[in-house]
Design an enzyme around this catalytic site. Structure first.
Site, mmCIF file in Angstrom:
data_model
loop_
_atom_site.group_PDB
_atom_site.id
_atom_site.type_symbol
_atom_site.label_atom_id
_atom_site.label_comp_id
_atom_site.label_asym_id
_atom_site.label_seq_id
_atom_site.Cartn_x
_atom_site.Cartn_y
_atom_site.Cartn_z
ATOM 1 N N ARG A 1 59.617 -47.646 27.830
ATOM 2 C CA ARG A 1 58.894 -47.687 29.419
ATOM 3 C C ARG A 1 60.087 -49.228 30.132
ATOM 4 O O ARG A 1 60.602 -50.051 29.632
ATOM 5 C CB ARG A 1 58.168 -48.609 29.117
ATOM 6 N N HIS B 1 58.876 -53.159 39.653
ATOM 7 C CA HIS B 1 58.571 -54.385 38.371
ATOM 8 C C HIS B 1 59.219 -56.016 39.297
ATOM 9 O O HIS B 1 60.172 -56.409 38.750
ATOM 10 C CB HIS B 1 59.674 -54.100 37.537
ATOM 11 N N GLU C 1 51.921 -55.696 36.734
ATOM 12 C CA GLU C 1 51.491 -56.929 37.327
ATOM 13 C C GLU C 1 51.258 -57.690 38.655
ATOM 14 O O GLU C 1 52.225 -58.655 38.421
ATOM 15 C CB GLU C 1 52.074 -57.923 36.523
ATOM 16 N N ASN D 1 49.178 -55.356 29.478
ATOM 17 C CA ASN D 1 50.200 -56.026 29.621
ATOM 18 C C ASN D 1 49.417 -57.039 28.384
ATOM 19 O O ASN D 1 49.131 -57.788 29.051
ATOM 20 C CB ASN D 1 50.957 -56.434 30.378
ATOM 21 N N TYR E 1 49.464 -61.556 26.762
ATOM 22 C CA TYR E 1 50.713 -62.303 25.758
ATOM 23 C C TYR E 1 50.206 -63.871 24.969
ATOM 24 O O TYR E 1 50.182 -63.830 24.134
ATOM 25 C CB TYR E 1 51.977 -63.092 26.564
ATOM 26 N N GLU F 1 52.233 -54.012 27.504
ATOM 27 C CA GLU F 1 53.840 -55.200 27.385
ATOM 28 C C GLU F 1 53.001 -56.107 26.438
ATOM 29 O O GLU F 1 52.174 -56.320 26.601
ATOM 30 C CB GLU F 1 54.134 -56.265 27.939
#
Ligand code: FCB
Length: 468
Positions: free
Chosen positions: A89, A133, A178, A306, A308, A373
């Protein structure tokens, strides 16, 4: 729609197997790795401007050279092949393709992605392209950026150009990466480019970003009827500190502003009524015009998630005075989730990934998912024998893959997983100090070195799963 992958094979005590057609990927973004900011006609993006403003990026770092991927992409694709990636990606830089944000195309700029895509295909790696992005052409910011409705129309034109050139080969599209970060960090809190600090603007930008997404979906489908189209959202697990009604309401509000305000209009064609009510003190949402929501709700083929770390919130006894990242949320406090932390200070909690995937699956059961991600920054060191023993990163990735597998076992239609990131890179306002790569980059020499995590990932990919 992509075909439904087989459910994961039952886990034995020893291993967690993924479907044979699972996409094992890694992700990057243009401004974070390419460098070559003034080559072949590229003009400045809002991140070039942000980096050039003293005090906004750690140590004055910029993306001017970054990982020099623009010149080293062949070698980088060879590394991907060595690791055994099935998908990669990357993002396309808007000001490379449309310098100055002007309509039409810059042949030299798009040619770079043309070469990259061919190189990937020759290596047996599926190209997954993100159109945006965060590197908005500066000239469009000068005309209002994402607070201007016209930027969404310009984005559709750009999407059509890229689709016409790469659409025969790109296997998965992400329109935006995002949009929460673009809108809330870029226009609300000022931590990201363009560095504006206006809570109302974060909602205005949110709407125009979503409109841009919908228009881009139309443009991609018009150019490539078989296109597989997604958007990468930072969907999060938002948890309340206690079970009190006030804390649970704080969690509902943040869930609204982080997750539902993006996913719901795309999936249902309506903004969540509670979010509109929660933000009434900041905005009347009159920027939403007739027909916009139908555009935003254009069907997508998959959702990129995504993830985290989770969020932990409570109601604040007295409203905070400093500007909140979230509009109309001065009366909500964010807490650190207990547990080990990465170099970013983010808590390692893979249950959040499981919960995000199962929540999205429960709400939208037919939606195919990709983890677009997931990864961790650590203060890696090169040992005397030339190895990077990044065991913490391996533990992070292993635990999150196991969590993804758990969500699949619970029914989530997860098609693939992209590690953030292939390479150490420019981590936005943190500069080069935070290393997320499974491949180390020596920024003095631009030498690449596979960290232990890259070797581990290669073994996972070749085994089609991980040891439990
Ligand atoms: C995400 C961004 C990505 C990278 C990681 C650490 O929010 O999409 O570019 O910076 O965080």
């Amino acid at each position: 729609m992509p075909t439904q992958t087989e459910a994961p094979a039952a886990a034995t005590a020893q291993e967690l197997r993924f479907p044979p057609d699972f996409w094992w990927g890694a992700a990057t973004a243009a401004y974070q790795i390419e460098g070559a900011v003034a080559e072949d006609g590229r003009t400045a993006s809002i991140w070039d401007t942000f980096c050039a403003t003293p005090g906004l990026v750690a140590e004055g770092h910029t993306g001017e050279v970054a990982a020099d991927h623009y010149h080293r992409y062949r070698g980088d694709v060879a590394l991907m092949r060595e690791i055994g990636l099935s998908a990669y990606r990357f993002s396309v830089s808007w000001p490379r393709v449309q310098p100055g944000g002007r309509a039409g195309e810059n042949p030299a700029g798009i040619a770079f992605y043309d070469r990259l895509v061919d190189e990937l295909l020759a290596a047996g790696i599926k190209p997954a392209a993100t159109l945006y992005h965060w590197d908005l052409p500066q000239e469009l910011e000068d005309r209002g950026g994402w607070t201007a409705r016209d930027t969404a129309l310009r984005f559709a034109d750009y999407a059509a150009v890229v689709a016409a050139r790469l659409g025969d080969r790109v296997q998965l599209w992400c329109t935006l990466n995002e949009p929460w970060c673009s809108a809330f960090l870029g226009y609300g809190a000022g931590f990201h480019a363009p560095g504006r600090r206006n809570p109302a603007d974060s909602l205005l930008a949110t709407h125009h970003l979503l409109l841009a997404h919908g228009l881009a979906v139309q443009a991609l489908r018009a150019a490539v009827p078989s296109a597989q189209v997604s958007i990468a959202l930072n969907q999060g697990a938002v948890r309340s500190l206690t079970d009190s009604a006030a804390d649970r309401d704080a969690a509902r509000r943040i869930d609204g502003l982080l997750n539902r305000v993006y996913l719901d209009p795309i999936m249902t064609g309506a903004y969540p009524a509670d979010v509109v009510a929660d933000t009434a003190s900041v905005s009347d949402w009159s920027f939403v015009r007739d027909g916009d929501l139908a555009v935003i709700a254009a069907p997508i083929d998959a959702l990129g998630v995504n993830y985290y770390a989770p969020d932990l919130v409570s109601a604040a006894a007295t409203p905070h005075e400093e500007l909140s990242v979230y509009p109309a949320s001065q009366d909500i406090t964010f807490h650190q989730t207990p547990g080990p932390r990465t170099e970013m200070g983010w808590t390692v909690d893979p249950t959040g990934l499981r919960d995000v995937l199962t929540t999205v699956h429960r709400r939208y059961p037919d939606l195919p998912l990709y983890v677009t991600e997931n990864g961790a920054a650590y203060d890696d060191k090169v040992d005397a024998d030339g190895r990077v023993r990044d065991g913490e990163r391996i533990a992070y990735l292993r635990a999150h893959l196991a969590a993804a597998h758990e969500a699949m076992t619970a029914g989530a239609d997860l098609r693939g997983y992209f590690v953030w990131s292939l390479l150490d890179n420019f981590e936005w306002a943190f500069g080069y100090g935070k290393r997320f790569g499974i491949v180390r980059v020596d920024y003095d020499t631009q030498q690449r070195l596979l960290k232990d995590s890259a070797h581990w990932y290669r073994d996972v990919i070749s085994a089609g799963g991980i040891a439990a």
